[in-house]
Scaffold this motif. Structure first.
Motif: not given
Length: 170
Positions: A50-72, A77-83
């Motif tokens: 669930r959180e991985g999907r949410r993080a992926w959506r946030a990452l693609t939205a940030t790319f579409q806005r043209g912002d730097v996705p540092d937090r995303e 990475a935290l979700i991957l390590v936590g998994g």
């Protein structure tokens, strides 16, 4: 220092996990302990998905806005390590896995790791003499002038003579 800490962590974590599993098994019994470990893995896998999907959506939205996705990217990475920690059998790794994955604890972990990384960059830069002290959040400053090689500097002008015949090379 860090490689030694990693080696000790990889050697001591399984011993600690086995000890905790044995202690929990003595308190609640063997089969309930196995069932609890399985339940933690299943719940953890569901949360990671669930959180991985949410993080992926946030990452693609940030790319579409043209912002730097540092937090995303940090969240991903935290979700991957936590998994990985949640799917590793044991109670201690599950605690850290849930800290990395749950949406209300992940920002705290991200801030702590960001501060730790910034401090390490400052220390490493100061030790290497790369960054001027006190400039910028991470110690980054204006680029330093490159040292010149020894010898006199001859100022001149390069003239390209297009009309001259090519010289024969020997």
């Amino acid at each position: 220092m860090l490689p030694l800490a990693l080696v000790l962590a990889f050697l001591l974590t399984p011993v600690l996990e086995i000890y905790v599993i044995i202690q929990v098994g003595q308190v609640i019994g063997g089969w309930p302990t196995v069932a609890l470990l399985l339940a933690e893995s299943l719940i953890g896998g569901w949360i990671v998905r669930r959180e991985g999907r949410r993080a992926w959506r946030a990452l693609t939205a940030t790319f579409q806005r043209g912002d730097v996705p540092d937090r995303e990217l940090a969240d991903g990475a935290l979700i991957l390590v936590g998994g990985v920690l949640l799917l590793t059998p044991g109670f201690v790794t599950d605690v850290f896995g849930f800290l990395f994955v749950l949406p209300f604890t992940r920002p705290l972990v991200r801030r702590l790791l960001t501060r730790y990384a910034a401090r390490r960059v400052r220390v490493a830069g100061a030790r290497a003499g790369v960054f001027p002290p006190g400039l910028g959040d991470l110690g980054f400053g204006a680029p330093q002038a490159q040292p010149r090689p020894g010898g006199p500097v001859v100022r001149g002008e390069v003239v390209h003579d297009e009309d001259a015949p090519p010289t024969a090379r020997s």
